[in-house]
Design a protein around this motif. Structure first.
Motif, PDB file in Angstrom:
ATOM      1  N   ARG A  16       0.839  -1.198   0.000  1.00 30.38           N
ATOM      2  CA  ARG A  16       0.000   0.000   0.000  1.00 30.38           C
ATOM      3  C   ARG A  16       0.873   1.247   0.000  1.00 30.38           C
ATOM      4  NH1 ARG A  16      -1.601   1.508   5.747  1.00 30.38           N
ATOM      5  NH2 ARG A  16      -0.146   0.381   7.091  1.00 30.38           N
ATOM      6  N   GLY A  17       0.258   2.371  -0.288  1.00 29.01           N
ATOM      7  CA  GLY A  17       0.927   3.649  -0.187  1.00 29.01           C
ATOM      8  C   GLY A  17       2.201   3.741  -1.005  1.00 29.01           C
ATOM      9  N   ILE A  18       3.236   4.288  -0.384  1.00 30.52           N
ATOM     10  CA  ILE A  18       4.519   4.473  -1.058  1.00 30.52           C
ATOM     11  C   ILE A  18       5.078   3.138  -1.522  1.00 30.52           C
ATOM     12  CG2 ILE A  18       6.927   5.144  -0.680  1.00 30.52           C
ATOM     13  CD1 ILE A  18       5.870   7.352   1.204  1.00 30.52           C
ATOM     14  N   GLY A  19       4.981   2.106  -0.698  1.00 28.42           N
ATOM     15  CA  GLY A  19       5.520   0.804  -1.072  1.00 28.42           C
ATOM     16  C   GLY A  19       4.877   0.233  -2.313  1.00 28.42           C
ATOM     17  N   ALA A  20       3.564   0.335  -2.412  1.00 29.38           N
ATOM     18  CA  ALA A  20       2.865  -0.170  -3.602  1.00 29.38           C
ATOM     19  C   ALA A  20       3.276   0.607  -4.846  1.00 29.38           C
ATOM     20  CB  ALA A  20       1.356  -0.076  -3.393  1.00 29.38           C
ATOM     21  N   ALA A  21       3.465   1.916  -4.713  1.00 26.43           N
ATOM     22  CA  ALA A  21       3.912   2.715  -5.854  1.00 26.43           C
ATOM     23  C   ALA A  21       5.305   2.294  -6.307  1.00 26.43           C
ATOM     24  CB  ALA A  21       3.906   4.201  -5.481  1.00 26.43           C
ATOM     25  N   ILE A  22       6.161   1.946  -5.352  1.00 28.04           N
ATOM     26  CA  ILE A  22       7.512   1.486  -5.694  1.00 28.04           C
ATOM     27  C   ILE A  22       7.453   0.143  -6.406  1.00 28.04           C
ATOM     28  CG2 ILE A  22       9.711   0.728  -4.710  1.00 28.04           C
ATOM     29  CD1 ILE A  22       9.230   2.858  -2.487  1.00 28.04           C
ATOM     30  N   VAL A  23       6.634  -0.775  -5.904  1.00 27.93           N
ATOM     31  CA  VAL A  23       6.463  -2.069  -6.565  1.00 27.93           C
ATOM     32  C   VAL A  23       5.986  -1.863  -7.999  1.00 27.93           C
ATOM     33  CG1 VAL A  23       5.109  -4.206  -6.582  1.00 27.93           C
ATOM     34  CG2 VAL A  23       6.081  -3.361  -4.433  1.00 27.93           C
ATOM     35  N   ARG A  24       4.974  -1.022  -8.178  1.00 29.43           N
ATOM     36  CA  ARG A  24       4.443  -0.765  -9.526  1.00 29.43           C
ATOM     37  C   ARG A  24       5.513  -0.188 -10.446  1.00 29.43           C
ATOM     38  NH1 ARG A  24      -0.336   1.244  -6.459  1.00 29.43           N
ATOM     39  NH2 ARG A  24      -2.062  -0.227  -6.835  1.00 29.43           N
ATOM     40  N   ARG A  25       6.309   0.739  -9.936  1.00 22.77           N
ATOM     41  CA  ARG A  25       7.323   1.376 -10.770  1.00 22.77           C
ATOM     42  C   ARG A  25       8.367   0.371 -11.251  1.00 22.77           C
ATOM     43  NH1 ARG A  25       8.988   6.812 -12.085  1.00 22.77           N
ATOM     44  NH2 ARG A  25      10.776   6.491 -13.471  1.00 22.77           N
ATOM     45  N   PHE A  26       8.878  -0.447 -10.345  1.00 20.00           N
ATOM     46  CA  PHE A  26       9.879  -1.428 -10.750  1.00 20.00           C
ATOM     47  C   PHE A  26       9.291  -2.467 -11.701  1.00 20.00           C
ATOM     48  CE2 PHE A  26      12.377  -0.217  -6.848  1.00 20.00           C
ATOM     49  CZ  PHE A  26      13.503   0.203  -7.538  1.00 20.00           C
ATOM     50  N   ALA A  27       8.081  -2.923 -11.420  1.00 20.80           N
ATOM     51  CA  ALA A  27       7.448  -3.914 -12.297  1.00 20.80           C
ATOM     52  C   ALA A  27       7.216  -3.334 -13.688  1.00 20.80           C
ATOM     53  CB  ALA A  27       6.140  -4.389 -11.683  1.00 20.80           C
ATOM     54  N   LYS A  28       6.779  -2.077 -13.746  1.00 18.52           N
ATOM     55  CA  LYS A  28       6.540  -1.416 -15.028  1.00 18.52           C
ATOM     56  C   LYS A  28       7.805  -1.329 -15.862  1.00 18.52           C
ATOM     57  CE  LYS A  28       4.592   2.888 -16.906  1.00 18.52           C
ATOM     58  NZ  LYS A  28       4.006   4.206 -16.533  1.00 18.52           N
ATOM     59  N   GLU A  29       8.948  -1.229 -15.170  1.00 23.43           N
ATOM     60  CA  GLU A  29      10.217  -1.090 -15.876  1.00 23.43           C
ATOM     61  C   GLU A  29      10.948  -2.415 -16.024  1.00 23.43           C
ATOM     62  OE1 GLU A  29      12.639   2.275 -15.317  1.00 23.43           O
ATOM     63  OE2 GLU A  29      11.028   3.510 -14.488  1.00 23.43           O
ATOM     64  N   GLY A  30      10.221  -3.527 -15.843  1.00 22.34           N
ATOM     65  CA  GLY A  30      10.755  -4.820 -16.225  1.00 22.34           C
ATOM     66  C   GLY A  30      11.396  -5.659 -15.149  1.00 22.34           C
ATOM     67  N   ALA A  31      11.397  -5.199 -13.908  1.00 22.39           N
ATOM     68  CA  ALA A  31      12.040  -5.960 -12.834  1.00 22.39           C
ATOM     69  C   ALA A  31      11.173  -7.129 -12.386  1.00 22.39           C
ATOM     70  CB  ALA A  31      12.338  -5.056 -11.646  1.00 22.39           C
ATOM     71  N   ALA A  32      11.827  -8.145 -11.826  1.00 20.51           N
ATOM     72  CA  ALA A  32      11.138  -9.213 -11.105  1.00 20.51           C
ATOM     73  C   ALA A  32      11.067  -8.779  -9.646  1.00 20.51           C
ATOM     74  CB  ALA A  32      11.904 -10.521 -11.243  1.00 20.51           C
ATOM     75  N   VAL A  33       9.852  -8.549  -9.155  1.00 22.17           N
ATOM     76  CA  VAL A  33       9.685  -7.919  -7.847  1.00 22.17           C
ATOM     77  C   VAL A  33       9.081  -8.883  -6.828  1.00 22.17           C
ATOM     78  CG1 VAL A  33       8.710  -5.959  -6.598  1.00 22.17           C
ATOM     79  CG2 VAL A  33       9.311  -5.714  -9.020  1.00 22.17           C
ATOM     80  N   HIS A  34       9.754  -8.990  -5.676  1.00 23.30           N
ATOM     81  CA  HIS A  34       9.197  -9.601  -4.488  1.00 23.30           C
ATOM     82  C   HIS A  34       8.828  -8.475  -3.529  1.00 23.30           C
ATOM     83  CE1 HIS A  34      11.613 -12.882  -6.151  1.00 23.30           C
ATOM     84  NE2 HIS A  34      10.901 -13.722  -5.436  1.00 23.30           N
ATOM     85  N   PHE A  35       7.768  -8.649  -2.760  1.00 24.15           N
ATOM     86  CA  PHE A  35       7.483  -7.648  -1.738  1.00 24.15           C
ATOM     87  C   PHE A  35       6.804  -8.291  -0.540  1.00 24.15           C
ATOM     88  CE2 PHE A  35       3.622  -7.666  -4.322  1.00 24.15           C
ATOM     89  CZ  PHE A  35       2.583  -7.529  -3.413  1.00 24.15           C
ATOM     90  N   THR A  36       6.976  -7.650   0.613  1.00 28.75           N
ATOM     91  CA  THR A  36       6.364  -8.142   1.842  1.00 28.75           C
ATOM     92  C   THR A  36       5.190  -7.251   2.224  1.00 28.75           C
ATOM     93  OG1 THR A  36       7.716  -6.830   3.371  1.00 28.75           O
ATOM     94  CG2 THR A  36       8.621  -8.962   2.636  1.00 28.75           C
ATOM     95  N   TYR A  37       4.360  -7.781   3.096  1.00 27.61           N
ATOM     96  CA  TYR A  37       3.256  -7.008   3.647  1.00 27.61           C
ATOM     97  C   TYR A  37       3.009  -7.493   5.064  1.00 27.61           C
ATOM     98  CZ  TYR A  37       0.205 -11.062   2.793  1.00 27.61           C
ATOM     99  OH  TYR A  37      -0.366 -12.319   2.795  1.00 27.61           O
ATOM    100  N   ALA A  38       2.279  -6.676   5.837  1.00 27.64           N
ATOM    101  CA  ALA A  38       2.089  -6.991   7.251  1.00 27.64           C
ATOM    102  C   ALA A  38       0.731  -7.609   7.548  1.00 27.64           C
ATOM    103  CB  ALA A  38       2.273  -5.733   8.099  1.00 27.64           C
ATOM    104  N   GLY A  39      -0.358  -7.049   6.974  1.00 26.56           N
ATOM    105  CA  GLY A  39      -1.653  -7.519   7.423  1.00 26.56           C
ATOM    106  C   GLY A  39      -2.738  -7.660   6.375  1.00 26.56           C
ATOM    107  N   ASN A  40      -2.771  -6.777   5.387  1.00 29.63           N
ATOM    108  CA  ASN A  40      -3.883  -6.753   4.442  1.00 29.63           C
ATOM    109  C   ASN A  40      -3.599  -7.694   3.270  1.00 29.63           C
ATOM    110  OD1 ASN A  40      -5.912  -6.138   2.574  1.00 29.63           O
ATOM    111  ND2 ASN A  40      -6.022  -4.000   3.245  1.00 29.63           N
ATOM    112  N   THR A  41      -4.017  -8.932   3.417  1.00 26.19           N
ATOM    113  CA  THR A  41      -3.736  -9.935   2.395  1.00 26.19           C
ATOM    114  C   THR A  41      -4.416  -9.601   1.071  1.00 26.19           C
ATOM    115  OG1 THR A  41      -3.461 -11.650   4.073  1.00 26.19           O
ATOM    116  CG2 THR A  41      -3.917 -12.385   1.831  1.00 26.19           C
ATOM    117  N   ALA A  42      -5.641  -9.102   1.142  1.00 26.65           N
ATOM    118  CA  ALA A  42      -6.368  -8.776  -0.089  1.00 26.65           C
ATOM    119  C   ALA A  42      -5.640  -7.700  -0.882  1.00 26.65           C
ATOM    120  CB  ALA A  42      -7.784  -8.318   0.250  1.00 26.65           C
ATOM    121  N   ALA A  43      -5.151  -6.661  -0.196  1.00 24.82           N
ATOM    122  CA  ALA A  43      -4.419  -5.590  -0.882  1.00 24.82           C
ATOM    123  C   ALA A  43      -3.135  -6.127  -1.491  1.00 24.82           C
ATOM    124  CB  ALA A  43      -4.113  -4.455   0.095  1.00 24.82           C
ATOM    125  N   ALA A  44      -2.429  -6.972  -0.744  1.00 30.66           N
ATOM    126  CA  ALA A  44      -1.178  -7.540  -1.254  1.00 30.66           C
ATOM    127  C   ALA A  44      -1.427  -8.415  -2.474  1.00 30.66           C
ATOM    128  CB  ALA A  44      -0.486  -8.344  -0.154  1.00 30.66           C
TER     129      ALA A  44
END
Length: 237
Positions: A16-44
């Motif tokens: 969510r928030g800044i982290g989700a924007a960072i994930v989107r940016r790297f994915a858009k530019e071709g990276a293979a992205v892993h990311f963690t989350y704390a509680g909101n499984t649906a959002a993740a």
């Protein structure tokens, strides 16, 4: 676009928030992205489906869980530590347990995640920590423990830049001011107080922070390390 094609990226706190924007940016530019989350499984799961990233539920207050997950991602090119929490209130009355958890997430997790990633990170890799303008200045009371934690990661970046510099690995801190997220909405109750101290009278956008992260993670930033990069609309001017 595509400057991160073939790169392996891990974003700690990316649902969510800044982290989700960072994930989107790297994915858009071709990276293979892993990311963690704390509680909101649906959002993740929604971010993972949108970006093709891989989500994992990890408690950033648990050192063993953090290091085990970082190790499981293999040799990274880029690590971004975004996970963080805030405790607001009089430091003489805040629960010590809450402050200890804040320090575990905001200080210990970045340290141990960065050190674990460095063990196998490819040469010329990038480590980025999302700090805060509050690491440099605190314009109002009630955020002492948060300010302590954001100042601490400045020392982490400076120290690791020396330790990892011979391998071409850069370590930097991105320090946002007020950014429009669910934790600090642009139309929230603290809007007027926060924006009164800004040169640009608005909250920042998550995509603006992600753009700074992408620059520092990219090929043009190989000589930038051990530094704090403020994006705060002039709050600290």
């Amino acid at each position: 676009m595509g400057s991160f094609k073939g790169k392996s990226v891990l974003v700690m706190g990316g649902s969510r928030g800044i982290g989700a924007a960072i994930v989107r940016r790297f994915a858009k530019e071709g990276a293979a992205v892993h990311f963690t989350y704390a509680g909101n499984t649906a959002a993740a799961e929604a971010i993972a489906k949108e970006t093709g990233g891989k989500a994992a539920k990890v408690d950033s207050a648990d050192r063993k869980a953090v290091t085990a997950y970082v190790a499981s991602c293999g040799a990274l090119d880029i690590l971004v530590v975004n996970a963080g929490v805030v405790e607001f209130g009089d430091p003489t009355t805040l629960a010590p347990e809450a402050v200890e958890r804040l320090f575990a997430i905001n200080i210990h997790a970045p340290y141990f995640a960065a050190v674990e990633a460095a063990k196998t990170m490819r040469d010329n890799g990038r480590i980025l920590i999302i700090g805060s303008i509050n690491g440099d200045m605190m314009p109002f009371p009630g955020l002492t423990s948060y300010a302590v934690s954001k100042s601490a990661v400045q020392g982490l970046a400076r120290g690791l830049s020396r330790d990892l510099g011979p391998r071409g690995i850069t370590v930097n801190v991105v320090q946002p001011g007020p950014v429009d997220t669910d934790m600090n909405p642009a139309d929230g109750p603290m809007k007027d107080m926060m924006q009164s101290g800004l040169s640009i009278k608005r909250h920042g956008h998550v995509d603006e922070v992600a753009a700074m992260v992408a620059f520092l993670a990219g090929p043009d930033a190989g000589f930038i390390t051990g530094a704090m990069h403020t994006i705060d609309g002039g709050m600290g001017a």
